[in-house]
Design a protein around this motif. Structure first.
Motif, short mmCIF file in Angstrom:
data_model
loop_
_atom_site.label_atom_id
_atom_site.label_comp_id
_atom_site.label_asym_id
_atom_site.label_seq_id
_atom_site.Cartn_x
_atom_site.Cartn_y
_atom_site.Cartn_z
N HIS A 5 0.79 -1.14 -0.01
CA HIS A 5 -0.01 -0.31 0.00
C HIS A 5 1.00 1.10 -0.07
O HIS A 5 0.47 2.41 -0.75
CB HIS A 5 -0.54 -0.22 0.41
CG HIS A 5 -1.63 -0.76 1.31
ND1 HIS A 5 -3.13 -1.14 0.60
CD2 HIS A 5 -1.95 -2.44 2.15
CE1 HIS A 5 -3.54 -2.33 0.75
NE2 HIS A 5 -2.83 -2.86 1.80
N HIS A 31 -3.34 -2.68 -8.40
CA HIS A 31 -3.94 -3.05 -6.65
C HIS A 31 -5.26 -1.99 -6.58
O HIS A 31 -5.57 -3.04 -5.33
CB HIS A 31 -2.78 -2.23 -6.11
CG HIS A 31 -2.91 -2.19 -4.55
ND1 HIS A 31 -2.24 -3.16 -4.10
CD2 HIS A 31 -2.98 -1.22 -3.36
CE1 HIS A 31 -2.59 -2.67 -2.41
NE2 HIS A 31 -2.92 -1.35 -2.72
N CYS A 38 -6.68 2.22 -0.45
CA CYS A 38 -5.99 2.87 -1.33
C CYS A 38 -6.59 3.18 -2.05
O CYS A 38 -6.66 4.77 -3.07
CB CYS A 38 -4.66 2.35 -2.44
SG CYS A 38 -3.11 1.80 -1.64
ZN ZN Z 1 -3.82 -1.24 -0.76
#
Ligand code: ZN
Lengths: 187, 181
Positions: A5, A31, A38
């Motif tokens: 992250h 991701h 995120c």
């Molecule tokens: Zn993440």
């Protein structure tokens, strides 16, 4: 926060600028598909980026550079600085010239000094090896003479040596006597 | 195009027009950064001018190991922080009253007001966090450049930046802010 992250969140600003590489784009997007945390971060940052700054107008942009130049010029009236001396080409060239002249005159003086030092007529540099006994009075007189004229050595660099070089032994003797008398009676 | 360091050297050598070129290159970025810190156009104009004058004054201290841009941001950070600190001491009471009278209008979902909400939430961050977020998000400075501009380590920048963004997320969620993505 785990390093994945962390890495993605470092890349988000590059990603949002839109000039990222294909590799970064794929990495961030894959991701984001599976990470809510995120995605939220991206959302916050893209919202932040939408906040605009009011433009103060062309008059401000067009006059500020000149204003800075003039105000800055007024604040430091011709302050001397060594750095300035070395950064600007003209003063730099003149400094180099002066230094070169100094070095040249030094080496020239050195040469002259060496010549004087090695003067073959100087008593200390004389070769006494072929002297016989008859020569000794002349040799002593010459030593005295040498002392006499070296005390009166002309600062302009003219040497008495050359004048004495043309005199023969007798003339030197009489000159020496005259000098001695001058030393006794004169000032 | 001549690089920044070339212009700095020409200015130091006495070619004063070189500073005009440098100001032209960075005035918009520096103004935008200061505006995001102060939220006042007139103040930002003054502080932009002050930043460049401070830069000129200290131009001989500029080490060519750092980029001119980062060095300039460092001066802008110091110039605006000094100003904000002085301002805060003078206007604490005034700011409190303005903030409370405006808070009721921030629940709208209209785009302008959403932005206002984001803008306001940025103001709730502690100063160093706010700085890190502004420099990284708006000014697109890298972690290393932000560290130099703020006069701290890269680790500290990351910590400030991430806690800043995290706090923004929380503040906006608390206000039921609707993210557009
Ligand atoms: Zn993440």
């Amino acid at each position: 926060m785990s390093s994945v992250h962390d890495e993605i969140q470092e890349l988000i600003n590059i990603y949002l600028k839109g000039n990222e590489s294909k590799e970064i784009k794929d990495k961030v997007e894959s991701h984001l598909r599976e990470c809510k945390e995120c995605r939220d971060e991206l959302a916050v940052i893209s919202e932040l980026r939408k906040v605009e700054v009011p433009d103060p107008g062309d008059l401000f942009w067009n006059t500020l550079p000149k204003k800075i130049r003039i105000t800055a010029g007024e604040e430091k009236p011709g302050r001397f600085s060594f750095k300035k001396l070395f950064f600007s080409p003209l003063p730099f060239a003149s400094v180099v010239m002066i230094l070169m002249l100094l070095i040249l005159s030094q080496t020239r003086n050195k040469n002259i000094n060496e010549e004087t030092f090695n003067d073959p007529l100087s008593a200390s540099n004389m070769d006494y090896s072929d002297l016989n006994e008859e020569d000794i009075p002349l040799f002593v007189n010459n030593l005295l003479l040498d002392e006499n004229y070296s005390l009166h050595e002309d600062i302009s660099g003219n040497s008495y040596h050359s004048e004495f070089a043309s005199l023969d032994a007798k003339e030197l003797e009489s000159f020496n006597d005259a000098l001695k008398n001058e030393g006794l009676h004169g000032g | 195009m001549e690089d920044d360091i070339g212009l700095v050297e020409r200015y130091i050598a006495g070619e004063t027009d070189a500073i005009e070129e440098l100001v032209m290159r960075y005035q918009k970025q520096i103004y935008a950064f200061i505006y995001r810190m102060t939220k006042d156009m007139e103040e930002s104009k003054d502080l932009t001018q002050k930043t460049f004058l401070n830069a000129v004054k200290g131009i001989r201290d500029f080490r060519k190991t750092a980029s001119f841009k980062t060095w300039l941001y460092q001066i802008a950070v110091n110039t605006s922080l000094n100003h904000i600190k002085r301002d805060k001491r003078e206007e604490v009471e005034f700011e409190d009253s303005v903030a409370s009278s405006q808070s009721g209008a921030l629940t709208s979902i209209l785009e302008n007001e959403k932005r206002e909400q984001v803008r306001k939430s940025l103001d709730t961050l502690p100063e160093r966090q706010k700085l890190a977020v502004i420099l990284r998000v708006y000014e697109s400075l890298s972690c290393a450049e932000t560290a130099r501009a703020m006069g701290c380590s890269e680790g500290t920048v990351k910590a400030h930046y991430h806690s800043g963004v995290k706090k923004l997320k929380e503040v906006l969620k608390e206000k039921d802010y609707e993210f557009s993505s």
